[in-house]
Every structure is written in structure tokens, then in C-alpha cells.
Design a protein around this motif. Structure first.
Motif: not given
Length: 368
Positions: A4-32
Motif C-alpha cells: 500500500l504505497i503510491p507506486g510501485p504498486v501491487q500487480t496482478r499475476p499476469e503482469v508479473k508473468a509477462a516479465m519472465a522472458q528474454d527479449i531483444a529490444p530491436w527484434d521486429r516482434d517486440f517492435q510491434a
């Protein structure tokens, strides 16, 4: 743990799960993904395609706020800052240290600023060309009347730089209705319930182009962010970003839209606030703000007057009960800051009120 702070805030499991990947910033899929996020943000901001653009900057809210001040206020130009909270003070410092001339307008931190506060200062100094203000002050919890002030500025030909870091996505300020606003800024880890790491500016493209070259910083030049997007595509980013935080933000936007957008999120946060505010009163504590001034993002509470009270001891006692609040305050009077935003509900707030009462009993035991 209930965060209970004004940010960073408590997040949903779906948000946390989206971070569990390795990403190339300039990959075309990620650019989309990145390009899509920019369009989605523009829609949330009520911006006009072809008039406004989403211009991201890596880092905390202070980074993108400084970028906005540098990019849209010329060196040596005057900028009026309504001073009614800790983050207004920080905004003034960012502008001053960037070489802009800050005109401070002192106001109480117990009520929001309105146009009637601003206009006399502009009358007194017609050379002021920009007002820079905080929309929602997380030092005390007040909300400044950004829409009313913006309307008044438009009639004067004065520009607006709006720090909406802890307001965007919840407090409405449709950019299509506010052509006087050069830019508003926010971050990924606040009311849109993403992870921290990215700041976003939503700006008028014509103003960004007109102000090109005056930032005095390559990293913090929003006109350069725009030029890069036009040159390399809206899915491209200038420097290596926190890609996992961006992926999580895309998931957070999915949840935001599924919930019903701005109106639904404001309704939930307002309900959280009401439960907490009423619960604080029931515990015999005193909110810092009158109810009519209390915003939906954070409830600030006077610390008990008992000399035995120690904020850090209280925070630790509360944490042992599964609730984490800020261990510092930003007001002149000693207070406690309790956030009402994030992936939390009124039932969570009721649990928090019970934990607050128990923690108070621990740190301030009643005499036998």
C-alpha cells in the motif's frame, strides 16, 4: 504482502508473468509490441492521432518530468509552479537546475490548486509563458484542478506541462480538449498497474518540433525521441530499454481495458480510499485532508500524538501483519502515507484497516 504505497504498486499475476522472458529490444516482434503500447497510451490520454505522440523515456518519474521541462521550457524562460506539495518542490528543483527560471506560487498542501490561484500570478508577471504543475500530489493526497487551470491558461496563451505521474489512467484529462497542454507525463508503475522502469510523455508533436534543440541533454530530449520515431519507426527506441517492464506494461494495459478503463479504475480506487478513510476515523486517527479534498491515490494520516509512537516501529509491526506502507512522509507535520492504488480491492483495504489497528495496539499498548 499487501503493498500500500503510491507506486510501485501491487500487480496482478499476469503482469508479473509477462516479465519472465528474454527479449531483444530491436527484434521486429517486440517492435510491434512497443508500437502498439504507444498507440494504446495515446488512446488512454484522449490524444489525437497525428497531433499527439507517446514519447517514452527510461527511468523513474523524475526522469520524464525533467525531460518534459527541458524539452518544452526554453533555457532562461520563466515557468510558474504551484507549490503545494513535495512533488511540486521536486518539479521546481528539476526546472531550476535545468536553467529555467522558476516562479514559485506558495499554496497550502491541504487543498488542490484552482485557476483562481494561478491567474493573479500570471497577471503579476506577463512574462511567464508556462505553468508546470503536479496533477496528483502523493505527499498529501490532494488533486489539483488540472482541467480548470488548463482552460484558464488556454485563454491567456500560456502553455501547460503536467506531471500526471500518479494520476494518469485514473484522473481524467483528455488531451484533445486541452490544446494548451504541451505535454503530460506518467510512469509505468502507478495507476496503470505495470512494473516500474519506464516513463512516458504524451506530447503535441508540433510543440515538440518547435522546441527542438533546447533540452540541453540528448538522453532527456523529447523532441529527439519524436525525431527518432519518425526516422526509424514507432516500434524503435533510441537506447536499450527495460524490455521486461515494457512487456509487463502491455499486459497491464490488457487488464486495464478489461476492467473498463479510466472510469472503472477510478471507481475502484475511490472505493478503496473511502474504506480506508472511514476505517482511519474509526480507529481514532486523524486524516491529513478534509474528506472533500481527499484524492483517490493515497490517504495521508497524522501520526498519533503519543510520544511513544515511532513510525519505523509501526511500519515494521504492520509489515509483520502482511501490510507494507511507506516508511517516510513528505508533509511538514508528522504523517503516515497509505496508498489506495494497485491491484487491490475494498476488501483488501478492510484487511489493512484491521492490521493498522492491531499494529497500533502493539506499538502503543494501553495501560492495564
Amino acid at each position: 504482502m499487501l503493498l500500500l504505497i503510491p507506486g510501485p504498486v501491487q500487480t496482478r499475476p499476469e503482469v508479473k508473468a509477462a516479465m519472465a522472458q528474454d527479449i531483444a529490444p530491436w527484434d521486429r516482434d517486440f517492435q510491434a509490441v512497443y508500437a502498439r503500447i504507444r498507440e494504446r497510451i495515446l488512446a488512454v490520454a484522449g490524444g489525437i492521432p497525428g497531433v499527439h505522440a507517446t514519447l517514452p523515456i527510461q527511468g523513474a518519474g523524475h526522469f520524464v518530468t525533467e525531460a518534459a521541462l527541458r524539452s518544452f521550457v526554453a533555457p532562461g524562460a520563466k515557468v510558474l509552479v504551484p507549490m503545494n506539495g513535495a512533488y511540486a518542490s521536486r518539479m521546481a528543483r528539476l526546472a531550476r537546475e535545468a536553467g529555467r527560471i522558476v516562479v514559485e506560487l506558495p499554496l497550502p498542501d491541504t487543498r488542490g490548486a484552482v485557476a483562481a490561484d494561478i491567474l493573479p500570478a500570471l497577471d503579476a508577471d506577463p512574462s511567464i509563458g508556462t505553468v508546470a504543475m503536479v496533477f496528483n500530489e502523493t505527499g498529501s493526497g490532494i488533486v489539483n484542478d488540472a482541467a480548470g487551470i488548463g482552460d484558464a491558461l488556454r485563454g491567456r496563451g500560456v502553455r501547460l506541462v503536467l506531471d500526471a505521474v500518479s494520476a494518469f489512467g485514473v484522473l481524467p484529462f483528455p488531451l484533445a480538449e486541452h490544446p494548451e497542454c504541451d505535454v503530460l507525463v506518467f510512469t509505468s508503475g502507478k495507476c496503470l498497474e505495470g512494473m516500474p522502469g519506464m516513463g512516458f510523455a504524451v506530447a503535441r508533436m508540433d510543440r515538440a518540433e518547435a522546441c527542438a534543440g533546447q533540452a540541453g541533454s540528448w538522453s532527456l530530449d523529447l523532441s529527439d525521441v519524436l525525431a527518432h520515431a519518425r526516422r526509424s519507426g514507432w516500434g524503435s527506441i533510441r537506447f536499450t530499454p527495460p524490455v521486461q517492464a515494457i512487456a509487463a506494461f502491455d499486459a497491464a494495459l490488457d487488464l486495464y481495458e478489461a476492467e473498463g478503463g479510466q472510469r472503472a479504475r477510478l471507481a475502484r480506487y475511490a472505493a478503496n480510499r473511502d474504506v480506508l478513510y472511514d476505517g482511519i476515523l474509526a480507529l481514532g486517527l486523524r486524516p491529513y485532508l478534509a474528506r472533500e479534498e481527499q484524492g483517490p491515490v493515497i490517504v495521508t494520516v497524522h501520526q498519533p500524538a503519543d510520544p511513544r509512537f515511532d513510525l519505523m516501529a509501526f511500519v515494521e509491526a504492520l509489515k509483520r501483519r502482511g501490510v507494507l506502507i511507506s516508511n517516510f512522509y513528505n508533509t511538514a507535520a508528522p504523517t503516515m502515507r497509505i496508498g489506495t492504488i494497485g491491484a487491490i480491492t475494498p476488501d483488501d483495504m478492510r484487511r489493512a484497516v484491521g492490521a493498522i489497528g492491531a499494529a497500533l495496539d502493539e506499538v502503543l499498548p494501553r495501560a492495564a
